[in-house]
Design a protein around this motif. Structure first.
Motif, PDB file in Angstrom:
ATOM      1  N   THR A   4      -3.776  -2.417   9.861  1.00 56.28           N
ATOM      2  CA  THR A   4      -3.151  -2.776   8.687  1.00 56.28           C
ATOM      3  C   THR A   4      -2.265  -1.653   8.652  1.00 56.28           C
ATOM      4  N   GLN A   5      -0.992  -1.199   7.874  1.00 61.75           N
ATOM      5  CA  GLN A   5      -0.453  -0.183   7.164  1.00 61.75           C
ATOM      6  C   GLN A   5      -0.731   0.224   6.437  1.00 61.75           C
ATOM      7  N   GLU A   6      -0.573   2.263   6.517  1.00 62.85           N
ATOM      8  CA  GLU A   6      -0.747   2.908   5.117  1.00 62.85           C
ATOM      9  C   GLU A   6       0.896   3.586   4.458  1.00 62.85           C
ATOM     10  N   VAL A   7       0.674   3.088   3.249  1.00 57.26           N
ATOM     11  CA  VAL A   7       2.010   3.816   3.063  1.00 57.26           C
ATOM     12  C   VAL A   7       2.200   5.643   2.585  1.00 57.26           C
ATOM     13  N   THR A   8       2.927   6.121   3.279  1.00 57.02           N
ATOM     14  CA  THR A   8       2.388   7.474   3.265  1.00 57.02           C
ATOM     15  C   THR A   8       3.008   7.918   2.587  1.00 57.02           C
ATOM     16  N   ARG A  12       5.939   6.115  -0.420  1.00 51.25           N
ATOM     17  CA  ARG A  12       5.763   5.785  -1.719  1.00 51.25           C
ATOM     18  C   ARG A  12       6.887   6.790  -2.898  1.00 51.25           C
TER      19      ARG A  12
END
Length: 67
Positions: A4-8, A12
């Motif tokens: 999974t890739q989280e948006v920092t 954002r």
């Protein structure tokens, strides 16, 4: 294995700012078009006012010359 890739938050904000800039560019182009249209209309109105002023002054001077 699932990645999974989280948006920092920084990413954002950068994405939101880029979208905002694109939307503003479209809006400013629309405003610029409207202003140029209004500018042309004002030039025509000014020409009509100057023309009618010259006519009134000419008529007034011709009436004064006949007296």
């Amino acid at each position: 294995m699932k990645m999974t890739q989280e948006v920092t938050p920084e990413l954002r904000v950068a994405l939101e700012l880029e979208a905002h800039e694109k939307e503003c560019a479209v809006r400013y182009a629309s405003v610029e078009d409207k202003l140029s249209t209004l500018d042309r209309r004002l030039w025509r109105l000014e020409a009509m006012i100057m023309g009618s002023t010259l006519i009134v002054v000419g008529l007034a001077s011709s009436l004064l010359m006949k007296m």
